[in-house]
Scaffold this motif. Structure first.
Motif, short mmCIF file in Angstrom:
data_model
loop_
_atom_site.label_atom_id
_atom_site.label_comp_id
_atom_site.label_asym_id
_atom_site.label_seq_id
_atom_site.Cartn_x
_atom_site.Cartn_y
_atom_site.Cartn_z
N TRP A 110 11.74 128.33 18.81
CA TRP A 110 12.11 127.02 18.87
C TRP A 110 12.35 126.44 20.01
O TRP A 110 12.59 125.56 20.80
N SER A 165 18.37 123.85 8.29
CA SER A 165 17.84 124.81 8.03
C SER A 165 17.27 124.97 7.15
O SER A 165 16.42 124.78 6.23
N GLN A 178 9.19 126.30 15.23
CA GLN A 178 9.87 126.39 13.74
C GLN A 178 10.48 125.96 12.99
O GLN A 178 10.34 125.62 12.40
N ILE A 179 10.40 124.44 13.77
CA ILE A 179 10.70 123.31 12.47
C ILE A 179 10.06 123.30 11.66
O ILE A 179 9.95 123.25 10.28
N GLU A 184 9.66 126.22 9.51
CA GLU A 184 10.43 126.21 8.06
C GLU A 184 10.16 125.78 6.80
O GLU A 184 10.74 125.94 5.33
#
Length: 600
Positions: free
Chosen positions: A123, A264, A284-285, A288
């Protein structure tokens, strides 16, 4: 006061926190962990909840990171903080590393010749950062492993996340309804064949939706994430407690509000392709999106360039804000010159200046912690005075005063270097060279397509010919009632972003002699179309228009060093200061201004 003078750096706390983190490394069989300055939004400024680098190491600068290994902990700092870091970290346990001269991958290879596994919080790092580091570590035996945040594991009294209220920004100051902005940017997504864009930068979201907040000290922006759809609709993810009915009415039905915990799931429900900014979005984006099978493509945050190029309403507003601020500065300088050398301290200077800004009844906040460094403290580029470091102003010294205000119609940033009593010829000579660089940038005409890297050397030339230089960029971008440091525009040897009309920048060359004195002179300027010249060809040319109108101390200028054109510029600048500011001043300040702006 907005500014406090408490000491926030605690070098003595670093060693036990380093030991606690190393215990966590042992549990996870890691060789080290990366602690960046950034938060999940990847902005330069962070809330107390996210100030992990300062908590862990003691270093409070606005840029840098720590690589904490089992046997060594490197604190990577750029040229602005080489002096500051020495007093803020325990040098027996933390090792300052000059960066970017020393790259992280090279340092890791040296420290871990047998290889190892480095943990990081996905993140807090962008895809670009991690991909670049992984590529540079190929064949080193060193690998990277995403994990939860190990600093948060050991931070027992971590402050709560910020919950500042979000409020509408007046449309007459924004210059464009947020519906029109969303529609304009959505059209660029459709043209690129993209269904949506993920936006993570707080100032991008604030600009796009014509909102402001208070989640980051000194920067009126809210924390949150956003997804802009190709229809022009937008999904905003921020704490519901920050939003009242007035804000909901302002946002309208095409902007949906959800809690951050829903972000998310919303990413996973997209159909793609989704634009993600490789340079600003947390890794992290993309992890995901990939896990959910949603295609993504790299592309710049769609707000960044439109936000940087201020529209006419924003220019009008910030021009007025700078005039308001200039009057406060002149009142302060009147006060400063009335003080006998040796009777004031750095804290007295900071307090007085904030008082004059508050007296305008227009100040919303200071735009950053005021820098007021006298004598050797002036050589610490981002010096922050505390009760422990507070120094008296002594006769013969220089003091660097770098400050700014947040007004509803604009953000200001100005530096003036002032004499305390009578200063020496060496200081005046260096001051004049800094001034020559500042004037050179102010007078520039340059062709369309040039970037900050093409112009930065112009500010340095008068220093270079004397064997001098400074370890920071010549200028940074500035927002309009947003962040005082705004990208992507910069006057810097590393900036490749072409300058365009409407971009606001600082013009702040300097010179710093460690242990002796510092000098910096700063005005804000805005890129504009250059006036036509007789006989010139028809290529597009740009110039800088000045926004800051506060006298530059004539007592420090060695006029014989200036060319006729440079003398003419400073005299014209001072005449403009008189014309623009006199009517806004008290009688004593008006008299001071007349004397301070006499021709050289």
């Amino acid at each position: 006061m907005y500014q406090s003078f408490q000491e926030t750096a605690r070098p003595d706390q670093g060693p036990p926190r380093l030991a606690a983190l190393r215990a966590e490394l042992s549990k996870l069989a890691l060789s080290g962990f990366l602690i960046p300055r950034a938060d999940v939004h990847q902005g330069e400024y962070v809330a107390p909840h996210d100030d992990r680098l300062a908590f862990f190491s003691g270093f409070t600068g606005s840029a840098g990171f720590c690589a904490a290994l089992v046997d060594v902990a490197g604190v990577f700092i750029d040229g602005r903080y080489r002096t500051q870091v020495k007093s803020q970290v325990d040098l027996a346990h933390f090792t300052p590393v000059p960066w970017p001269e020393t790259q992280l991958q090279d340092w890791l290879r040296q420290q871990l010749p047998q290889g190892g596994v480095i943990g990081f919080d996905p993140w807090l790092h962008t895809a670009e950062q991690i991909e670049t580091l992984e590529t540079a570590l190929v064949d080193s035996g060193i690998s990277l492993r995403p994990t939860d945040n190990l600093v948060d594991r050991i931070w027992q009294d971590q402050p709560a996340p910020p919950m500042g209220a979000i409020f509408p920004y007046p449309e007459d100051l924004a210059g464009e309804p947020h519906a029109a902005k969303r529609a304009r940017l959505a059209a660029t997504l459709r043209e690129a064949g993209q269904s949506a864009a993920v936006i993570t930068l707080p100032d991008s979201i604030a600009w796009l939706l014509n909102i402001r907040g208070s989640d980051i000290p000194r920067n009126p922006v809210p924390h949150g994430f956003a997804i802009l759809h190709d229809t022009g609709k937008l999904s905003l993810f921020t704490a519901p407690g920050k939003c009242d009915d007035t804000l909901r009415t302002h946002l309208g039905t095409d902007v949906t509000l959800s809690a951050p915990g829903d972000f998310s799931a919303a990413l996973g429900a997209l159909t793609g392709p989704v634009r993600v900014d490789r340079a600003t979005a947390p890794l992290q984006i993309t992890l995901e999106l990939t896990e959910a099978g949603v295609p993504h493509v790299w592309g710049q945050d769609p707000c960044i360039l439109p936000k940087a190029c201020k529209n006419p309403a924003e220019i009008v507003g910030t021009t007025e804000a700078h005039l308001t601020d200039a009057a406060a500065m002149c009142e302060f300088l009147t006060w400063f010159d009335a003080q006998a050398p040796g009777t004031q301290t750095e804290i007295d200077v900071v307090s007085a200046l904030e008082g004059f800004r508050r007296a305008t009844n227009a100040l919303r906040d200071i735009s950053f912690e005021t820098i007021a460094g006298t004598g050797p403290n002036g050589a610490i580029m981002h010096y922050r005075v505390t009760e422990a470091s507070n120094a008296p102003l002594k006769n013969g010294q220089l003091i660097v005063v770098d400050s700014g205000g947040q007004y509803i119609n604009g953000t200001t940033d100005i530096t003036r270097t002032l004499p305390v009593g009578h200063v020496g010829t060496e200081e005046k000579s260096c001051f004049t060279r800094v001034l020559q660089g500042m004037i050179a940038v102010s007078r520039l005409r340059f062709p369309s397509g040039l970037a900050g890297r093409d112009l930065d050397a112009i500010a340095r030339f008068p220093l270079w010919v004397a064997g001098l230089d400074f370890n920071h960029g010549t200028g940074h971008g500035v927002g309009v009632y947003l962040c005082v440091h705004e990208g992507p525009q910069r006057l810097s040897r590393v900036s490749e972003i072409a300058l365009k009309p409407g971009m606001i920048l600082s013009n702040e060359p300097g010179y710093y002699r460690e242990g002796a004195f510092g000098i910096r002179i700063e005005n804000l300027i805005v890129v504009q179309d250059a006036p036509a010249l007789p006989g010139a060809d028809d290529r597009d040319m740009f110039a800088f228009d000045t926004l800051t109108w506060v006298p530059i101390d004539r007592r420090l200028i060695m006029a014989e060093m200036l060319s006729p054109d440079e003398r003419a510029w400073i005299d014209a600048y001072h005449a403009a200061c008189r014309d623009k500011i006199s009517a806004r001043l008290s009688d004593p300040a008006r008299l001071w201004l007349l004397a301070a702006t006499e021709p050289l």
